[in-house]
Design a protein around this motif. Structure first.
Motif, PDB file in Angstrom:
ATOM      1  N   GLY A 308       0.816  -1.099   0.109  1.00 40.76           N
ATOM      2  CA  GLY A 308       0.069   0.062   0.004  1.00 40.76           C
ATOM      3  C   GLY A 308       0.879   1.262   0.063  1.00 40.76           C
ATOM      4  N   PHE A 309       1.945   1.297  -0.474  1.00 39.96           N
ATOM      5  CA  PHE A 309       2.909   2.262  -0.466  1.00 39.96           C
ATOM      6  C   PHE A 309       2.535   3.216  -1.586  1.00 39.96           C
ATOM      7  CE2 PHE A 309       6.634   4.816  -1.984  1.00 39.96           C
ATOM      8  CZ  PHE A 309       7.058   5.149  -0.737  1.00 39.96           C
ATOM      9  N   GLY A 350      -0.759   9.173  -5.168  1.00 40.94           N
ATOM     10  CA  GLY A 350      -1.193   7.662  -5.297  1.00 40.94           C
ATOM     11  C   GLY A 350      -1.513   7.197  -4.176  1.00 40.94           C
ATOM     12  N   LYS A 351      -2.091   7.666  -3.044  1.00 42.79           N
ATOM     13  CA  LYS A 351      -2.349   7.125  -1.862  1.00 42.79           C
ATOM     14  C   LYS A 351      -3.459   5.890  -1.992  1.00 42.79           C
ATOM     15  CE  LYS A 351       0.385   9.410   0.709  1.00 42.79           C
ATOM     16  NZ  LYS A 351       0.352  10.615   1.259  1.00 42.79           N
ATOM     17  N   VAL A 352      -3.118   4.863  -1.402  1.00 41.97           N
ATOM     18  CA  VAL A 352      -4.021   3.868  -1.582  1.00 41.97           C
ATOM     19  C   VAL A 352      -4.919   3.702  -0.274  1.00 41.97           C
ATOM     20  CG1 VAL A 352      -3.836   1.197  -1.508  1.00 41.97           C
ATOM     21  CG2 VAL A 352      -1.880   2.446  -2.557  1.00 41.97           C
ATOM     22  N   ALA A 353      -5.988   3.212  -0.481  1.00 42.69           N
ATOM     23  CA  ALA A 353      -7.171   3.384   0.426  1.00 42.69           C
ATOM     24  C   ALA A 353      -6.707   2.242   1.608  1.00 42.69           C
ATOM     25  CB  ALA A 353      -8.376   3.165   0.172  1.00 42.69           C
ATOM     26  N   LYS A 354      -7.030   2.547   2.717  1.00 43.47           N
ATOM     27  CA  LYS A 354      -6.722   1.714   4.067  1.00 43.47           C
ATOM     28  C   LYS A 354      -7.170   0.528   3.824  1.00 43.47           C
ATOM     29  CE  LYS A 354      -5.898   4.202   8.345  1.00 43.47           C
ATOM     30  NZ  LYS A 354      -4.790   4.933   7.852  1.00 43.47           N
ATOM     31  N   GLU A 356      -7.974  -1.263   1.129  1.00 48.61           N
ATOM     32  CA  GLU A 356      -7.416  -2.057   0.171  1.00 48.61           C
ATOM     33  C   GLU A 356      -5.926  -2.334   0.537  1.00 48.61           C
ATOM     34  OE1 GLU A 356      -8.023  -3.080  -2.543  1.00 48.61           O
ATOM     35  OE2 GLU A 356      -6.154  -3.471  -3.568  1.00 48.61           O
ATOM     36  N   ILE A 357      -5.361  -1.505   1.415  1.00 50.18           N
ATOM     37  CA  ILE A 357      -4.142  -1.941   2.071  1.00 50.18           C
ATOM     38  C   ILE A 357      -4.246  -3.228   2.865  1.00 50.18           C
ATOM     39  CG2 ILE A 357      -2.240  -1.161   3.686  1.00 50.18           C
ATOM     40  CD1 ILE A 357      -2.508   1.904   2.571  1.00 50.18           C
TER      41      ILE A 357
END
Ligand code: SF4
Length: 444
Positions: A308-309, A350-354, A356-357
């Motif tokens: 999730g970087f 490009g932050k990934v949703a929590k 999804e991480i």
């Protein structure tokens, strides 16, 4: 628990402590407790008895910061005088003093050697800030340390700080640039612990594989020198930096009988684009695992990954999964990425949703669970050398570790048999799970 004998002076204080964070931080906690103990203060295990609480904080990721703050608030509510040390103190000295009136002192990562003086000043009514902005301190003399870890292993810090600048990490800003401890002082400390009967020496530092770069020495030479110590049981090092795992280092692991056949090398990710954004070395990790295994027969590799970087796409993640499947790391931990104040990666897009991480972490862990179980099944019916960490003579049971397992992170062996903590005993393996082994000591 090994206690250092000291005369208790009339000005003696009772010091309670909270230790947070990793083994490197544990060494610092033990060092400060040892200095306080030698200065005549008494270290107490029960917080309710303590006059002053020493809280050695961690600030590695968001959760560690929150955990540190939770402890501080809890102690403040209990009306304790607090000395805050370590990474959080280094980073947030003013905020801590403002927020927590009970915090009587903040002591940074480069100032732990001043702890006795800090306590004296607190006792004189001062509120103390002892923070060096670019820490260059390194503990050279381990002899004053008060060990609170179990007796079957001890962590020896061989270096401090880090010269890398991984984009998710703020350790260099809190711990300073890399510096090594003296070669001889490490060997002397290892000898001393061996003479005291500690069977396993574990070398730690933010980056152990850079050891000695200022002096022309290296980690391989240090391992060979430690391997010569009479009576030493096991030598382990943690936290290798991938492109510093040289053939010389691998051959040393293979050739030194006391050095465990184990490599802990956090790789953080597998996909080149993510690694570049992380400012980490880009390499072929399947080839890396093969090279390690070809140099060190019967080795087990531990790695750590971050999912999730910022910018990690589904395609990057699939690549990571495939690489994990192919490389078949023996042990693997997965962190969920979270922004850390001050880290370069906090500003990346490009932050990934929590959620999804979390999904990605669960997927890697499920994959690894199958790999770990398959690896452990290969051990069924074998007799392995196990270092006994704890034993319960009434129940005739014990808990220990093979050479492939570091304390607190890897597999445990649950055994039956009359054994003594600190012994290395042969254990016949009867049953396995993905993360544990069960068996019986084979006693003469
Ligand atoms: S190598 Fe990277 S992750 Fe490790 S301490 Fe240094 S900057 Fe942080």
């Amino acid at each position: 628990m090994a206690m250092i004998e000291t005369e208790i002076k009339p000005t003696s204080q009772k010091i309670g402590f909270v230790h947070l964070g990793c083994p490197k931080n544990l060494v610092d906690t033990e060092h400060m407790l040892g200095l306080l103990n030698q200065a005549g203060h008494r270290i107490v295990g029960d917080d309710s008895e303590a006059d002053v609480m020493l809280v050695n904080t961690c600030s590695f990721i968001d959760q560690s910061q929150q955990e540190s703050v939770r402890h501080l608030v809890h102690l403040a509510e209990a009306g304790k005088k607090i000395i805050v040390t370590g990474c959080l103190a280094q980073k947030y000295q003013d905020e801590l003093l403002n927020l927590i009136p009970e915090a009587m002192a903040v002591v940074g990562t480069g100032d732990m050697g001043n702890i006795v003086d800090v306590l004296d000043r607190v006792n004189r009514g001062e509120r103390v800030i002892s923070i060096t902005q670019d820490p260059d301190y390194i503990l050279e003399d381990d002899s004053k340390r008060l060990n609170i870890t179990v007796g079957s292993y001890v962590y020896l810090k061989i270096a401090e700080g880090c010269d890398y600048r991984c984009s998710f990490c703020i350790i260099p800003s809190m711990r300073g640039d890399f510096r090594s401890r003296g070669f001889e002082s490490i060997v002397e400390d290892a000898k001393r612990y061996t003479e005291k009967g500690v069977p396993e020496i574990i070398l730690v530092g933010q980056d152990t594989t850079s050891y000695g770069k200022e002096s022309g020495k290296n980690l391989a030479q240090l391992l060979r020198a430690l391997n010569e110590i009479d009576g030493i049981g096991r030598i382990r090092f943690l936290y290798a930096y991938p492109n510093l795992v040289t053939d010389e280092l691998l051959d040393t692991i293979a050739e030194c009988d006391k050095v465990v056949k184990y490599l802990d090398c956090p790789l953080q990710h597998m996909h080149p684009e993510v690694l570049r954004r992380m400012r980490r070395p880009v390499m072929d990790h399947v080839a890396f695992a093969e090279r390690v295994r070809s140099h060190v027969p019967n080795v087990k590799i531990r790695t750590g990954l971050i999912v999730g970087f910022p910018g990690e796409t589904e395609e990057h993640f699939e690549f990571l999964m495939e690489t994990v499947q192919q490389a078949r790391f023996d042990r693997l931990g997965v962190f969920e990425y979270s922004d850390v104040e001050g880290a370069h990666s906090k500003g990346l897009d490009g932050k990934v949703a929590k959620a999804e991480i979390k999904r990605r972490r669960n997927e890697v862990m499920a994959l690894q669970q199958g790999i770990a179980l398959a690896q452990n099944k290969l051990l069924l019916g074998q007799t392995l050398e196990v270092l006994v960490d704890t034993a319960d003579p009434d129940k005739n049971t014990f808990i220990g570790r093979t050479e492939w397992d570091a304390p607190e992170i890897d597999n445990l062996v649950y055994g039956k048999g009359a054994v003594i903590p600190g012994e290395i005993v042969p254990v016949f393996i009867r049953d396995v799970t993905p993360y544990d082994l069960k068996g019986e000591a084979v006693l003469a």
